[in-house]
Design a protein around this motif. Structure first.
Motif, PDB file in Angstrom:
ATOM      1  N   GLU A  23      48.444  35.009  43.517  1.00  0.00           N
ATOM      2  CA  GLU A  23      48.703  35.935  42.603  1.00  0.00           C
ATOM      3  C   GLU A  23      48.219  37.429  42.557  1.00  0.00           C
ATOM      4  OE1 GLU A  23      47.888  34.656  38.599  1.00  0.00           O
ATOM      5  OE2 GLU A  23      46.372  33.674  39.245  1.00  0.00           O
ATOM      6  N   ARG A  24      48.850  38.241  41.866  1.00  0.00           N
ATOM      7  CA  ARG A  24      47.847  39.367  41.900  1.00  0.00           C
ATOM      8  C   ARG A  24      47.208  39.560  40.905  1.00  0.00           C
ATOM      9  NH1 ARG A  24      51.435  44.614  39.623  1.00  0.00           N
ATOM     10  NH2 ARG A  24      51.970  43.429  37.623  1.00  0.00           N
ATOM     11  N   MET A  25      45.872  40.173  40.890  1.00  0.00           N
ATOM     12  CA  MET A  25      44.864  39.656  39.806  1.00  0.00           C
ATOM     13  C   MET A  25      44.170  41.314  39.659  1.00  0.00           C
ATOM     14  SD  MET A  25      43.131  36.542  41.253  1.00  0.00           S
ATOM     15  CE  MET A  25      42.064  36.070  39.921  1.00  0.00           C
ATOM     16  N   ASN A  26      43.600  41.275  38.328  1.00  0.00           N
ATOM     17  CA  ASN A  26      42.838  42.554  38.306  1.00  0.00           C
ATOM     18  C   ASN A  26      41.485  42.433  38.763  1.00  0.00           C
ATOM     19  OD1 ASN A  26      41.266  41.856  35.969  1.00  0.00           O
ATOM     20  ND2 ASN A  26      43.116  42.209  34.932  1.00  0.00           N
ATOM     21  N   GLU A  56      46.537  48.098  46.107  1.00  0.00           N
ATOM     22  CA  GLU A  56      46.016  48.328  44.716  1.00  0.00           C
ATOM     23  C   GLU A  56      47.217  48.775  44.090  1.00  0.00           C
ATOM     24  OE1 GLU A  56      42.144  50.314  44.212  1.00  0.00           O
ATOM     25  OE2 GLU A  56      43.311  52.100  43.798  1.00  0.00           O
ATOM     26  N   TYR A  57      47.551  48.399  42.868  1.00  0.00           N
ATOM     27  CA  TYR A  57      48.451  48.995  41.924  1.00  0.00           C
ATOM     28  C   TYR A  57      47.894  49.312  40.592  1.00  0.00           C
ATOM     29  CZ  TYR A  57      51.748  47.066  45.415  1.00  0.00           C
ATOM     30  OH  TYR A  57      52.537  46.944  46.684  1.00  0.00           O
ATOM     31  N   LYS A  58      48.405  50.254  39.918  1.00  0.00           N
ATOM     32  CA  LYS A  58      47.872  50.698  38.611  1.00  0.00           C
ATOM     33  C   LYS A  58      49.086  50.495  37.611  1.00  0.00           C
ATOM     34  CE  LYS A  58      44.520  54.025  40.430  1.00  0.00           C
ATOM     35  NZ  LYS A  58      44.243  55.497  40.308  1.00  0.00           N
ATOM     36  N   GLU A  59      48.541  49.822  36.471  1.00  0.00           N
ATOM     37  CA  GLU A  59      49.543  49.427  35.345  1.00  0.00           C
ATOM     38  C   GLU A  59      48.840  49.584  34.022  1.00  0.00           C
ATOM     39  OE1 GLU A  59      51.867  45.641  34.964  1.00  0.00           O
ATOM     40  OE2 GLU A  59      52.291  45.799  37.040  1.00  0.00           O
ATOM     41  N   LYS A  60      49.339  50.646  33.169  1.00  0.00           N
ATOM     42  CA  LYS A  60      48.618  51.042  32.232  1.00  0.00           C
ATOM     43  C   LYS A  60      47.067  51.214  32.385  1.00  0.00           C
ATOM     44  CE  LYS A  60      52.270  48.969  29.347  1.00  0.00           C
ATOM     45  NZ  LYS A  60      52.672  47.742  28.300  1.00  0.00           N
ATOM     46  N   ASN A  61      46.057  50.399  31.808  1.00  0.00           N
ATOM     47  CA  ASN A  61      44.768  50.701  31.838  1.00  0.00           C
ATOM     48  C   ASN A  61      44.083  49.650  32.797  1.00  0.00           C
ATOM     49  OD1 ASN A  61      44.773  52.405  29.850  1.00  0.00           O
ATOM     50  ND2 ASN A  61      44.479  50.914  28.434  1.00  0.00           N
ATOM     51  N   PHE A  62      44.983  48.992  33.671  1.00  0.00           N
ATOM     52  CA  PHE A  62      44.440  48.383  34.677  1.00  0.00           C
ATOM     53  C   PHE A  62      44.976  48.216  36.024  1.00  0.00           C
ATOM     54  CE2 PHE A  62      44.538  45.661  30.773  1.00  0.00           C
ATOM     55  CZ  PHE A  62      43.423  44.964  30.741  1.00  0.00           C
ATOM     56  N   ILE A  63      43.966  47.943  36.996  1.00  0.00           N
ATOM     57  CA  ILE A  63      44.346  48.203  38.430  1.00  0.00           C
ATOM     58  C   ILE A  63      44.426  46.660  39.017  1.00  0.00           C
ATOM     59  CG2 ILE A  63      43.567  48.845  40.780  1.00  0.00           C
ATOM     60  CD1 ILE A  63      41.622  50.984  39.185  1.00  0.00           C
ATOM     61  N   TYR A  64      45.570  46.496  39.600  1.00  0.00           N
ATOM     62  CA  TYR A  64      45.715  45.139  40.012  1.00  0.00           C
ATOM     63  C   TYR A  64      45.821  45.103  41.626  1.00  0.00           C
ATOM     64  CZ  TYR A  64      47.247  43.586  35.529  1.00  0.00           C
ATOM     65  OH  TYR A  64      47.338  43.277  34.155  1.00  0.00           O
ATOM     66  N   TYR A  65      45.168  43.995  42.061  1.00  0.00           N
ATOM     67  CA  TYR A  65      45.368  44.078  43.536  1.00  0.00           C
ATOM     68  C   TYR A  65      46.313  42.638  44.078  1.00  0.00           C
ATOM     69  CZ  TYR A  65      41.364  46.818  42.662  1.00  0.00           C
ATOM     70  OH  TYR A  65      40.573  47.724  42.388  1.00  0.00           O
ATOM     71  N   GLU A  66      46.672  43.273  45.226  1.00  0.00           N
ATOM     72  CA  GLU A  66      47.542  41.928  45.893  1.00  0.00           C
ATOM     73  C   GLU A  66      47.254  42.064  47.208  1.00  0.00           C
ATOM     74  OE1 GLU A  66      51.945  43.409  46.325  1.00  0.00           O
ATOM     75  OE2 GLU A  66      51.412  42.688  44.163  1.00  0.00           O
ATOM     76  N   ILE A  67      47.658  40.891  47.882  1.00  0.00           N
ATOM     77  CA  ILE A  67      47.386  40.791  49.441  1.00  0.00           C
ATOM     78  C   ILE A  67      48.370  41.347  50.172  1.00  0.00           C
ATOM     79  CG2 ILE A  67      48.629  38.672  49.931  1.00  0.00           C
ATOM     80  CD1 ILE A  67      46.504  37.722  51.454  1.00  0.00           C
ATOM     81  N   ASN A  68      48.076  42.084  51.471  1.00  0.00           N
ATOM     82  CA  ASN A  68      48.961  42.846  52.061  1.00  0.00           C
ATOM     83  C   ASN A  68      49.515  41.910  53.370  1.00  0.00           C
ATOM     84  OD1 ASN A  68      50.277  44.586  53.559  1.00  0.00           O
ATOM     85  ND2 ASN A  68      49.057  46.167  54.015  1.00  0.00           N
TER      86      ASN A  68
END
Length: 88
Positions: A23-26, A56-68
Motif C-alpha cells: 500500500e502507499r504510505m506517508n 511521491e504524491y502530495k495530498e492535502k497536508n501529507f506526502i504519500y509514497y508508493e513503489i515504482n
C-alpha cells in the motif's frame, strides 16, 4: 542501473519497498513501522526517489509514497537474461 543495485543493497530500503508493495504510505507510517527516526527515513526515501524506485504524491497536508513498479520490472527483465535459458 548500478545506482539502483547500490540503493537496493540496504536492508531498510528493501523493507520500505516491501511495505510500499502492499500500500502507499506517508513518511510517518513508514518510520513508525521501521522504528527509525524521521531523519533516517528521509535519507532512505531520498535515495529511493533518486533511483526512481519510489514515487511521491502530495495530498492535502501529507506526502504519500508508493513503489515504482516500472523500474523494478526493467530490473527483472535485465536480470532474467542471465537465467537458465542462457549458456551453461
Amino acid at each position: 542501473m548500478a545506482n539502483i543495485f547500490k540503493v537496493l543493497a540496504d536492508e531498510q530500503r528493501r523493507e520500505i519497498l516491501v511495505m510500499l508493495k502492499k500500500e502507499r504510505m506517508n513518511a510517518g507510517e513508514i518510520a513508525e513501522k521501521l522504528g527509525i527516526t524521521p531523519a533516517a527515513l528521509s535519507y532512505h526515501l531520498k535515495l529511493l526517489k533518486e533511483a526512481d524506485l519510489v514515487l511521491e504524491y502530495k495530498e492535502k497536508n501529507f506526502i504519500y509514497y508508493e513503489i515504482n513498479i516500472t523500474v523494478l520490472q526493467e530490473i527483472i527483465l535485465w536480470v532474467d537474461q542471465f537465467g537458465s535459458g542462457g549458456k551453461k
